[in-house]
Design a protein around this motif. Structure first.
Motif, PDB file in Angstrom:
ATOM      1  N   LEU A 220       0.794  -1.227   0.000  1.00  0.00           N
ATOM      2  CA  LEU A 220       0.000   0.000   0.000  1.00  0.00           C
ATOM      3  C   LEU A 220       0.828   1.280   0.000  1.00  0.00           C
ATOM      4  N   ALA A 221       2.076   1.236  -0.428  1.00  0.00           N
ATOM      5  CA  ALA A 221       2.897   2.446  -0.434  1.00  0.00           C
ATOM      6  C   ALA A 221       2.361   3.459  -1.436  1.00  0.00           C
ATOM      7  N   ARG A 222       2.347   4.733  -1.064  1.00  0.00           N
ATOM      8  CA  ARG A 222       1.888   5.786  -1.968  1.00  0.00           C
ATOM      9  C   ARG A 222       2.901   6.013  -3.080  1.00  0.00           C
ATOM     10  N   ARG A 223       4.170   6.074  -2.746  1.00  0.00           N
ATOM     11  CA  ARG A 223       5.234   6.228  -3.741  1.00  0.00           C
ATOM     12  C   ARG A 223       5.826   4.848  -4.045  1.00  0.00           C
ATOM     13  N   LYS A 224       6.416   4.708  -5.229  1.00  0.00           N
ATOM     14  CA  LYS A 224       7.060   3.451  -5.650  1.00  0.00           C
ATOM     15  C   LYS A 224       6.102   2.272  -5.463  1.00  0.00           C
ATOM     16  N   ARG A 225       4.913   2.407  -6.038  1.00  0.00           N
ATOM     17  CA  ARG A 225       3.868   1.410  -5.802  1.00  0.00           C
ATOM     18  C   ARG A 225       4.227   0.050  -6.386  1.00  0.00           C
ATOM     19  N   LEU A 226       4.890   0.034  -7.543  1.00  0.00           N
ATOM     20  CA  LEU A 226       5.249  -1.258  -8.138  1.00  0.00           C
ATOM     21  C   LEU A 226       6.226  -2.007  -7.245  1.00  0.00           C
ATOM     22  N   MET A 227       7.200  -1.308  -6.683  1.00  0.00           N
ATOM     23  CA  MET A 227       8.138  -1.940  -5.762  1.00  0.00           C
ATOM     24  C   MET A 227       7.406  -2.435  -4.517  1.00  0.00           C
ATOM     25  N   SER A 228       6.434  -1.661  -4.063  1.00  0.00           N
ATOM     26  CA  SER A 228       5.660  -2.051  -2.893  1.00  0.00           C
ATOM     27  C   SER A 228       4.855  -3.321  -3.167  1.00  0.00           C
ATOM     28  N   GLN A 229       4.213  -3.383  -4.340  1.00  0.00           N
ATOM     29  CA  GLN A 229       3.426  -4.562  -4.667  1.00  0.00           C
ATOM     30  C   GLN A 229       4.318  -5.776  -4.905  1.00  0.00           C
ATOM     31  N   GLU A 230       5.495  -5.545  -5.480  1.00  0.00           N
ATOM     32  CA  GLU A 230       6.444  -6.653  -5.642  1.00  0.00           C
ATOM     33  C   GLU A 230       6.868  -7.207  -4.283  1.00  0.00           C
ATOM     34  N   ALA A 231       7.125  -6.319  -3.333  1.00  0.00           N
ATOM     35  CA  ALA A 231       7.503  -6.755  -1.986  1.00  0.00           C
ATOM     36  C   ALA A 231       6.384  -7.569  -1.351  1.00  0.00           C
ATOM     37  N   ALA A 232       5.124  -7.131  -1.556  1.00  0.00           N
ATOM     38  CA  ALA A 232       4.001  -7.853  -0.972  1.00  0.00           C
ATOM     39  C   ALA A 232       3.861  -9.244  -1.574  1.00  0.00           C
ATOM     40  N   VAL A 233       4.057  -9.355  -2.898  1.00  0.00           N
ATOM     41  CA  VAL A 233       3.957 -10.663  -3.549  1.00  0.00           C
ATOM     42  C   VAL A 233       5.065 -11.590  -3.058  1.00  0.00           C
ATOM     43  N   LYS A 234       6.278 -11.080  -2.948  1.00  0.00           N
ATOM     44  CA  LYS A 234       7.381 -11.904  -2.438  1.00  0.00           C
ATOM     45  C   LYS A 234       7.090 -12.377  -1.014  1.00  0.00           C
ATOM     46  N   TYR A 235       6.630 -11.463  -0.187  1.00  0.00           N
ATOM     47  CA  TYR A 235       6.330 -11.803   1.200  1.00  0.00           C
ATOM     48  C   TYR A 235       5.218 -12.838   1.264  1.00  0.00           C
ATOM     49  N   PHE A 236       4.198 -12.662   0.424  1.00  0.00           N
ATOM     50  CA  PHE A 236       3.071 -13.591   0.425  1.00  0.00           C
ATOM     51  C   PHE A 236       3.501 -14.988  -0.026  1.00  0.00           C
ATOM     52  N   LEU A 237       4.267 -15.070  -1.111  1.00  0.00           N
ATOM     53  CA  LEU A 237       4.660 -16.381  -1.631  1.00  0.00           C
ATOM     54  C   LEU A 237       5.586 -17.112  -0.654  1.00  0.00           C
TER      55      LEU A 237
END
Length: 567
Positions: A220-237
């Motif tokens: 849910l980061a406001r800036r660098k959203r793609l990096m934020s979503q990538e981090a969430a996917v890595k954490y989830f997997l």
């Protein structure tokens, strides 16, 4: 079939069933007062969802912050009340039909999690850091931002595709993602149960309850959203893999002991339970199931604490997640995970210590050295703090494997001290900003001590605490865990820990030198003026760092009194 025929069949079945078979199901006994801290937090999280559904958008932020702060304060008061009435010592027992332990370590860790969560909520609620929010520039968005409130660290609309028209429209309208507050409360609720779980199923449910909200918060980061979503996917997997290992280990331990209760498994291991469950006659007492199952459960917990070799998610997730979420995870998640690991090793597997201690020795050595050495090569402040947290996980594990009462109390003290230093450090990171948001590259921190001496001095205090310099909480915590490890027969680990601390001190001091003895760049970042919320979070971090460093004895005694597990 007609209704009369169905009624006749039901009457015949009821008459044929023995009355004693019907009366066997007893009403569950739930000690609501002893579970009140968790119930308060979960209830507030549910209330937060209702606020999102029914409260107008302009009022949600204030309502959510109020509910979160009041709930965490009330839950902490409930923990203090339980401890004052003796549940942490003399009245400690197993509650909720054997699912939850109400004892000293559980209450100490729950209090730490609640206080850390409260301070983290202050950083979640910060809305004055973005330059646009201060009225820079004249645009229609400026008027709406004033109307709706200031910009925070979270995406304007979480469901929007990054860079899409819907996201731009939400940003111009001044929307904020206030769902982060109930998500944080759900995570805290799961963390409260995790270290107090007294059976393996409760442990797994608590793990999922606090992990799933964290996966969402990381995206849910406001800036660098793609990096934020990538981090969430890595954490989830990776988190899903660790959960799968833990769940399979639970199945194997159930096959070994015929129960998921901590006490029963411990009795089967030490041989005091001779009764064999007929359904598990072929597996009960099978040492292969015990060893493999225990290894898998420990593996899942080591992933949560960020120990090597289960640490690979840590730097990417810490860098990509919104910085307030990073500070919250780095503090509260570690407290909950180490609490669960302590209870598992000290209550369930003490009879297996000769098997798991050599393996844990290797994990501790690798974690301390890898975290300290790899941190030297980092050029991003958040990744540097991530590898620092890995090294600190190794230091705490040195106290865990001491297998003595001092080992428990030293770990409790270290976790309490480390939590507030970590949240304070990441709160400072949110203040150093440029046009792209947070300026996390180390080169941009050059000369920060001349541009903003107070912010640089505060961050230097946190870095010195991480390094374990005397008169800081870091020194008191390291001294406590190393002393416990040495007295527990792990003197070699203390030597490795001291070497790792010396290596880690290098990159901490390097950042301090960069801030105070380098020339600031003309186009360098600015230091935002935070609201009282972030100032409170940083102030609490500094106060805890100095108090636990200068006068730690009271808190060491408190941890020592709380260091007895109920069995």
């Amino acid at each position: 079939m007609s209704a009369s025929a169905v009624h006749s069949l039901w009457t015949m079945a009821s008459a044929a069933a023995p009355q004693d078979a019907i009366d066997k199901i007893d009403t569950p006994t739930i000690e609501y007062a002893q579970l009140s801290p968790t119930l308060i937090v979960i209830g507030a999280a549910v209330l937060g969802i209702l606020i999102e559904a029914f409260v107008p958008r302009k009022s949600r932020y204030y309502a959510q912050v109020f509910v979160a702060v009041v709930a965490l304060t009330a839950a902490f008061a409930a923990v203090v009340g339980l401890a004052a009435t003796g549940y942490g010592t003399t009245k400690a027992h197993i509650a909720a039909m054997g699912a939850i332990a109400v004892d000293g370590p559980a209450l100490f860790l729950q209090g730490t999690i609640l206080l850390a969560g409260l301070v983290a909520i202050f950083t979640f609620a910060e809305r004055r850091l973005d330059p646009v929010a201060h009225g820079v520039g004249a645009s229609p968005a400026r008027t709406k931002l004033r109307a709706w409130g200031r910009v925070d660290s979270f995406a304007a609309q979480a469901g929007s595709v990054p860079g899409s028209e819907s996201e731009q429209a939400a940003t111009k309208a001044g929307f904020t993602t206030t769902e982060v507050f109930p998500l944080a409360l759900f995570a805290i609720g799961g963390m409260l149960v995790f270290p107090s779980a007294n059976d393996l199923l409760t442990l797994f449910i608590a793990l999922e309850v606090f992990s799933l909200p964290l996966y969402l918060l990381c995206a849910l980061a406001r800036r660098k959203r793609l990096m934020s979503q990538e981090a969430a996917v890595k954490y989830f997997l990776l988190g899903s893999f660790s959960s799968a290992f833990l769940l399979f280990g639970i199945a194997l331990l159930y096959g070994y002991a015929g129960s998921v209760s901590y006490g029963t498994i411990a009795k089967v291991i030490d041989g005091s339970v001779q009764t064999v469950n007929p359904a598990l006659a072929d597996t009960m007492g099978n040492d292969a199931l015990l060893l493999i199952g225990a290894a898998m459960i420990v593996m899942g917990l080591l992933f949560k604490v960020g120990a090597v070799p289960f640490h690979m998610w840590t730097p990417d997730v810490y860098e990509g997640a919104p910085t307030p979420v990073t500070g919250f995870m780095a503090a509260a998640t570690k407290v909950a995970a180490f609490g669960a690991l302590l209870r598992l090793l000290y209550v369930v597997l003490p009879g297996l210590r000769w098997d798991w201690r050599p393996v844990m020795w290797g994990v501790v050595v690798l974690t301390m050295l890898a975290g300290a050495i790899v941190a030297i090569t980092q050029t991003d402040i958040k990744r540097l703090l991530a590898y620092s947290s890995i090294a600190h996980a190794g230091f705490i594990l040195a106290g865990v494997i001491a297998m003595t009462p001092d080992g428990i109390s030293s770990v409790l003290f270290y976790l309490g001290a480390y939590s507030f230093v970590t949240i304070g450090a990441f709160a400072v990171v949110t203040l150093v900003r440029d046009a792209g948001g947070e300026a996390t590259h180390l080169s941009k921190w050059a000369g920060l001590g001349r541009r903003s001496p107070l912010v640089a001095a505060v961050f230097a205090v946190f870095l010195l605490a991480f390094a374990g310099i005397p008169l800081t909480s870091g020194f008191s915590g390291k001294f406590a865990v190393f002393k416990a490890a040495a007295e527990g027969g792990a003197g070699a680990l203390v030597v490795v820990g001291v070497i790792s601390s010396a290596i880690a001190a290098f990159f901490y001091i390097r950042v301090i030198v960069l801030m105070f003895f380098s020339e600031p760049k003309a186009d360098g970042p600015t230091v935002a003026v935070p609201s009282p919320l972030t100032m409170t979070a940083i102030g609490v971090g500094v106060a805890v760092t100095l108090v636990l460093g200068v006068a730690p004895q009271y808190f060491l005694d408190l941890a020592n009194q709380a260091g007895v597990f109920v069995r």
